[in-house]
Design a protein around this motif. Structure first.
Motif, mmCIF file in Angstrom:
data_model
loop_
_atom_site.group_PDB
_atom_site.id
_atom_site.type_symbol
_atom_site.label_atom_id
_atom_site.label_comp_id
_atom_site.label_asym_id
_atom_site.label_seq_id
_atom_site.Cartn_x
_atom_site.Cartn_y
_atom_site.Cartn_z
ATOM 1 N N TYR A 1 50.249 36.028 30.263
ATOM 2 C CA TYR A 1 49.751 35.940 31.637
ATOM 3 C C TYR A 1 48.652 36.974 31.873
ATOM 4 O O TYR A 1 47.619 36.673 32.480
ATOM 5 N N GLN A 2 48.859 38.182 31.368
ATOM 6 C CA GLN A 2 47.856 39.230 31.546
ATOM 7 C C GLN A 2 46.581 38.890 30.793
ATOM 8 O O GLN A 2 45.468 39.141 31.280
ATOM 9 N N LYS A 3 46.713 38.278 29.617
ATOM 10 C CA LYS A 3 45.538 37.858 28.856
ATOM 11 C C LYS A 3 44.749 36.800 29.621
ATOM 12 O O LYS A 3 43.507 36.819 29.632
ATOM 13 N N LEU A 4 45.469 35.882 30.257
ATOM 14 C CA LEU A 4 44.808 34.831 31.031
ATOM 15 C C LEU A 4 44.058 35.430 32.217
ATOM 16 O O LEU A 4 42.931 35.023 32.533
ATOM 17 N N LEU A 5 44.673 36.410 32.881
ATOM 18 C CA LEU A 5 44.015 37.080 34.002
ATOM 19 C C LEU A 5 42.765 37.820 33.541
ATOM 20 O O LEU A 5 41.716 37.758 34.193
ATOM 21 N N ASN A 6 42.891 38.507 32.403
ATOM 22 C CA ASN A 6 41.740 39.248 31.873
ATOM 23 C C ASN A 6 40.602 38.302 31.504
ATOM 24 O O ASN A 6 39.425 38.607 31.709
ATOM 25 N N LYS A 7 40.967 37.143 30.970
ATOM 26 C CA LYS A 7 39.962 36.143 30.587
ATOM 27 C C LYS A 7 39.242 35.612 31.821
ATOM 28 O O LYS A 7 38.015 35.464 31.825
ATOM 29 N N GLU A 8 40.006 35.337 32.878
ATOM 30 C CA GLU A 8 39.391 34.849 34.119
ATOM 31 C C GLU A 8 38.497 35.915 34.738
ATOM 32 O O GLU A 8 37.412 35.622 35.242
ATOM 33 N N GLN A 9 38.958 37.164 34.698
ATOM 34 C CA GLN A 9 38.166 38.252 35.251
ATOM 35 C C GLN A 9 36.866 38.427 34.478
ATOM 36 O O GLN A 9 35.809 38.688 35.047
ATOM 37 N N GLY A 10 36.942 38.219 33.156
ATOM 38 C CA GLY A 10 35.750 38.317 32.319
ATOM 39 C C GLY A 10 34.735 37.250 32.667
ATOM 40 O O GLY A 10 33.529 37.504 32.702
ATOM 41 N N LYS A 11 35.224 36.036 32.973
ATOM 42 C CA LYS A 11 34.321 34.955 33.360
ATOM 43 C C LYS A 11 33.640 35.266 34.684
ATOM 44 O O LYS A 11 32.449 35.007 34.872
ATOM 45 N N VAL A 12 34.409 35.832 35.610
ATOM 46 C CA VAL A 12 33.843 36.178 36.917
ATOM 47 C C VAL A 12 32.763 37.231 36.760
ATOM 48 O O VAL A 12 31.685 37.143 37.354
ATOM 49 N N ASN A 13 33.015 38.235 35.935
ATOM 50 C CA ASN A 13 32.044 39.295 35.720
ATOM 51 C C ASN A 13 30.760 38.778 35.074
ATOM 52 O O ASN A 13 29.656 39.195 35.402
ATOM 53 N N ASN A 14 30.936 37.813 34.139
ATOM 54 C CA ASN A 14 29.764 37.249 33.455
ATOM 55 C C ASN A 14 28.916 36.401 34.385
ATOM 56 O O ASN A 14 27.699 36.255 34.184
ATOM 57 N N GLN A 15 29.578 35.827 35.422
ATOM 58 C CA GLN A 15 28.845 34.954 36.345
ATOM 59 C C GLN A 15 28.244 35.729 37.510
ATOM 60 O O GLN A 15 27.467 35.184 38.284
ATOM 61 N N SER A 16 28.599 37.015 37.648
ATOM 62 C CA SER A 16 28.074 37.818 38.747
ATOM 63 C C SER A 16 26.582 38.068 38.548
ATOM 64 O O SER A 16 26.140 38.344 37.428
ATOM 65 N N PRO A 17 25.777 37.973 39.611
ATOM 66 C CA PRO A 17 24.342 38.181 39.483
ATOM 67 C C PRO A 17 24.026 39.644 39.182
ATOM 68 O O PRO A 17 24.696 40.545 39.666
ATOM 69 N N THR A 18 23.049 39.865 38.347
ATOM 70 C CA THR A 18 22.622 41.240 38.018
ATOM 71 C C THR A 18 21.489 41.645 38.945
ATOM 72 O O THR A 18 20.661 40.815 39.334
ATOM 73 N N ILE A 19 21.463 42.907 39.317
ATOM 74 C CA ILE A 19 20.417 43.419 40.226
ATOM 75 C C ILE A 19 19.499 44.317 39.437
ATOM 76 O O ILE A 19 19.913 45.321 38.871
ATOM 77 N N SER A 20 18.235 43.922 39.367
ATOM 78 C CA SER A 20 17.269 44.715 38.610
ATOM 79 C C SER A 20 16.569 45.694 39.547
ATOM 80 O O SER A 20 16.355 45.414 40.724
#
Length: 234
Positions: free
Chosen positions: A214-233
């Motif tokens: 369950y924790q691995k699944l949460l970490n995986k979802e959190q990783g996807k959210v972080n990757n989809q977050s817009p970067t500010i230059s």
């Protein structure tokens, strides 16, 4: 994690299909194999309603061959998938024997279960035991079929060894299957039954009993959210 359904996707459609192909073909192999001995006429099974055909040797032999073909294809597909995807979640890990003992004791109210990954330690050991015997049965079964081909002459000792090993693996497999089914006598294991058909398991069950996964699944979802977050230059 299927949040809206409060479920967790545990098995793919292919995994479900392979599981049932192995399970059903194995039961047919048991029934038809014992019919080859022969046992059903000797012990009066053929006298039971609807089972008169069980004593028909050519019919049970054909059933055995068809089920063996299905089993061989299913096992081969599963092994190819494991090697191709390198998904070894079901393979035994160090400490599984000790963890399995703790799980069994916890089921009868002694102690606490250790935190588990996608599969319980006892499920990984069961996979090894049942899978090994299935492989032995497939290999020795192919030898037994090969010896019946026209123009093939195998050493009688080799044939005898293949037959004895085939029979021993069958008995061990039968014991393994009975133990596997017996696990559902415990209420804690019954939450996994829906996954055999839909591939989905109750979210709360996973959160409680498979906390590591369950924790691995949460970490995986959190990783996807972080990757989809817009970067500010700057």
């Amino acid at each position: 994690i299927l949040w809206t359904e409060k479920k967790v996707k545990r098995q793919s459609f292919a995994s479900i299909l392979v599981h049932w192909a192995v399970a059903l073909s194995t039961f047919v192999l048991f029934f038809s194999g014992f019919g080859q001995l022969p046992m059903y006429k000797r012990f009066g099974v053929v006298n039971l309603p609807g089972l008169g055909w069980a004593g028909d040797y050519p019919l049970t032999l054909l059933m055995h061959y068809i089920a063996a073909l299905v089993l061989t294809i299913a096992v081969s597909y599963h092994l190819a998938e494991v090697l191709f995807t390198r998904n070894f979640d079901l393979w035994p890990k160090k400490g599984d024997l000790k963890a399995s003992a703790k799980i069994m004791l916890a089921l009868v109210g002694i102690g606490q279960e250790p935190a588990s990954d996608k599969y319980l330690a006892e499920q990984r050991l069961s996979y090894l035991f049942i899978g090994s015997n299935l492989l032995v049965i497939v290999v020795t079964g192919l030898i037994k079929v090969y010896k019946n081909l026209p123009g093939v002459h195998l050493n009688i000792t080799s044939i005898q060894w293949a037959t004895q090993i085939h029979n021993l693996a069958t008995i061990l497999l039968l014991l393994g299957v009975l133990g596997h089914l017996g696990a559902f006598a415990f209420k804690a294991n019954r939450k996994l039954i829906p996954a055999l058909f839909s591939g989905k398991v109750d979210l709360e069950y996973i959160r409680h009993r498979h906390s590591l996964w369950y924790q691995k699944l949460l970490n995986k979802e959190q990783g996807k959210v972080n990757n989809q977050s817009p970067t500010i230059s700057g």
